[in-house]
Design a protein around this motif. Structure first.
Motif, short mmCIF file in Angstrom:
data_model
loop_
_atom_site.label_atom_id
_atom_site.label_comp_id
_atom_site.label_asym_id
_atom_site.label_seq_id
_atom_site.Cartn_x
_atom_site.Cartn_y
_atom_site.Cartn_z
N PHE A 20 0.50 -1.49 -0.33
CA PHE A 20 -0.19 -0.21 -0.51
C PHE A 20 0.83 1.46 -0.31
CE2 PHE A 20 -3.68 -2.67 1.31
CZ PHE A 20 -4.19 -2.18 0.99
N VAL A 21 2.13 1.13 1.13
CA VAL A 21 2.18 2.05 0.75
C VAL A 21 3.44 3.23 -0.44
CG1 VAL A 21 5.45 2.76 2.42
CG2 VAL A 21 3.36 1.83 3.40
N ILE A 22 3.82 1.19 -1.00
CA ILE A 22 4.19 2.09 -2.16
C ILE A 22 3.44 2.26 -3.60
CG2 ILE A 22 5.75 0.74 -4.15
CD1 ILE A 22 7.51 -0.78 -2.18
N ALA A 283 -4.61 -0.24 4.55
CA ALA A 283 -4.58 0.80 3.79
C ALA A 283 -4.17 2.02 3.81
CB ALA A 283 -5.46 0.96 2.69
N VAL A 284 -5.10 2.79 5.22
CA VAL A 284 -5.45 4.05 5.44
C VAL A 284 -3.61 4.10 6.39
CG1 VAL A 284 -5.69 4.47 7.76
CG2 VAL A 284 -6.79 5.87 6.68
N THR A 285 -3.18 3.47 6.23
CA THR A 285 -1.87 3.87 7.02
C THR A 285 -0.98 4.47 5.62
OG1 THR A 285 -1.46 2.14 8.62
CG2 THR A 285 -0.04 2.69 7.66
N ALA A 286 -1.00 3.99 4.91
CA ALA A 286 -0.28 4.38 3.88
C ALA A 286 -0.31 6.27 3.20
CB ALA A 286 -0.29 3.32 2.49
N PRO A 287 -1.31 6.47 2.98
CA PRO A 287 -1.43 8.30 3.05
C PRO A 287 -0.80 8.25 4.25
CG PRO A 287 -3.46 7.06 3.54
CD PRO A 287 -2.76 5.58 3.09
#
Length: 334
Positions: A20-22, A283-287
C-alpha cells in the motif's frame, strides 16, 4: 504534493502494508526504492534492493541516496534498531508504522539525541495505530492540556495480516497507560466499558487495549490521564486463529473493513472531541506515512530529533490533506 525526486526507501516492501505504501508513493510521483529480503517478490516498476535486518552493509547500500526511510516490517521490536541505525548512517529521515508501545518508546528514548545531531527527524508510529490518534489529539480542539483523554476505536471487522499475527506472537511486553502524568502498567484484567459511535458502528462493548498512541501522545501533549479502548468484537476476531486475512474489494486493494476513531479530551472547561472514519486500517496507514514523508522532503521542513506525528506537523492541516478520499474527520468542543 511534491515533485521532489529524492528517493524514499520502503523496508518491508513486499508485505501487506508495504505494498500500500509503495502504491501511494508512486501515485504521488515520488521516487521509490523497495527494500526487502526477497528480490523476486518486489513490486514491478520500482528500484529494488536486497537487504536483511541482520546485514548492516546491505542496509547501507539499500538506503544510499534516499532522503527518507519508511519501515513497514514488523515485528518492530526486531526491525527498528537496525533500520534506524542504517538510516542515521545514511543521513536519512526515518518513519515507521508500529503499533507496538515498546518499540515506539524505545525509538523516542534511544534516538532523539542522535537524530538531532544528524539533523534528521525520526518519527515512529506514523500509521493508523499511534499516528492517527496522535494527529486527532494534536488538533487545536484537543491539544491544550487535558485532565483526561480517551482514545476509542471501533472496527466492524479485524481481518489480520500475517504481519499482525507475527507481531502479536512476538510482542508480549506489558501494555502501559498514563495515570497522573506517568506511564504505568495497564490494569489486568483489562477494563471494559461501552461507547456510542456514529453510524455504522453505534453502541459498542469496549475493552482497554492501548497501542502506540499512548506513547506518541504522552510524548508531546500534557495529559494527566490517558487510556485507549478497542471494541470487543474486533478483539474477538483477532484472537481467533481461524479469522481470515483481509481481502481486497475495490480498485485500491482495500478490504471492506470500516473504522472509527474518536479522541475525547476533558478538563474543567468542558469536553473536546476529534473523530475520524474511513476504510481499511492497513490501507489508510499508507497515505498517513506517505504524507509525512512528502512533507519531510520539502525544503521548508527543518525539524529534527525523535518526534510524534502531531508534533512534527500542523495536525489539522495534515488531516485535511486526506479528505475525502482516505478518511473524514470532525473536530468539536462542548
Amino acid at each position: 504534493m511534491t515533485t521532489n525526486r529524492k528517493a524514499v526507501a520502503v523496508y518491508g516492501a513486499t508485505g501487506h502494508t508495504g505494498k500500500f505504501v509503495i502504491g501511494e508513493l508512486l501515485r504521488r510521483g515520488l521516487a521509490v526504492v523497495a527494500v526487502g529480503r526477497d528480490i523476486s517478490r518486489m513490486p514491478a516498476g520500482v528500484t529494488a534492493r536486497l537487504a536483511g535486518i541482520d546485514d548492516a552493509a546491505a542496509l547501507d547500500r539499500a538506503f544510499a541516496g534516499c532522503s527518507v526511510v519508511i519501515n513497514c516490517a514488523g515485528p518492530f521490536l526486531d526491525t527498528v534498531a537496525p533500520i534506524v541505525e542504517a538510516a542515521l548512517r545514511a543521513g536519512s529521515a526515518y518513519l515507521d508504522v508500529t503499533a507496538e508501545q515498546a518499540s515506539a518508546l524505545s525509538t523516542f528514548e534511544r534516538y532523539d539525541r542522535r537524530a538531532r545531531d544528524t539533523g534528521v527527524a525520526v518519527i515512529p508510529a506514523a500509521g493508523f495505530y499511534g499516528g492517527l490518534a496522535d494527529l486527532l489529539a494534536s488538533a487545536p480542539v484537543c491539544q491544550r492540556p487535558a485532565e483526561d483523554m480517551t482514545v476509542a476505536i471501533a472496527l466492524d471487522h479485524w481481518w489480520p495480516t500475517e504481519g499482525t499475527r507475527k507481531t502479536g506472537e512476538r510482542n508480549r511486553v506489558p501494555r502501559v497507560v498514563v495515570e497522573n502524568g506517568n506511564l504505568v502498567p495497564m490494569a489486568v484484567p483489562a477494563a471494559k466499558t461501552a461507547w456510542t459511535f456514529d453510524a455504522p458502528h453505534g453502541v459498542q462493548e469496549m475493552e482497554a487495549m492501548p497501542f502506540s498512541e499512548i506513547i506518541t501522545i504522552s510524548r508531546h501533549l500534557q495529559v494527566r490521564n490517558l487510556r485507549a479502548y478497542l471494541n470487543a468484537s474486533s478483539l474477538n476476531e483477532i484472537r481467533d486463529a481461524t479469522t481470515p486475512a483481509p481481502v481486497a474489494v475495490d480498485t485500491q486493494g482495500r478490504s471492506a473493513q470500516k473504522f472509527a476513531m474518536e479522541v475525547v479530551a476533558r478538563d474543567s472547561s468542558g469536553t473536546r472531541r476529534a473523530l475520524a472514519q474511513g476504510q481499511d486500517i492497513y490501507a489508510v496507514t499508507a497515505p498517513l506515512v506517505v504524507e509525512a514523508a512528502a512533507r519531510m522532503l520539502q525544503p521548508s521542513f527543518h525539524r529534527s530529533g525523535a518526534l510524534a506525528l502531531g508534533d512534527a506537523f500542523d495536525a489539522e492541516d495534515f488531516l485535511r490533506s486526506f479528505k475525502p478520499e482516505h478518511l473524514t474527520f470532525q473536530l468539536n468542543a462542548t
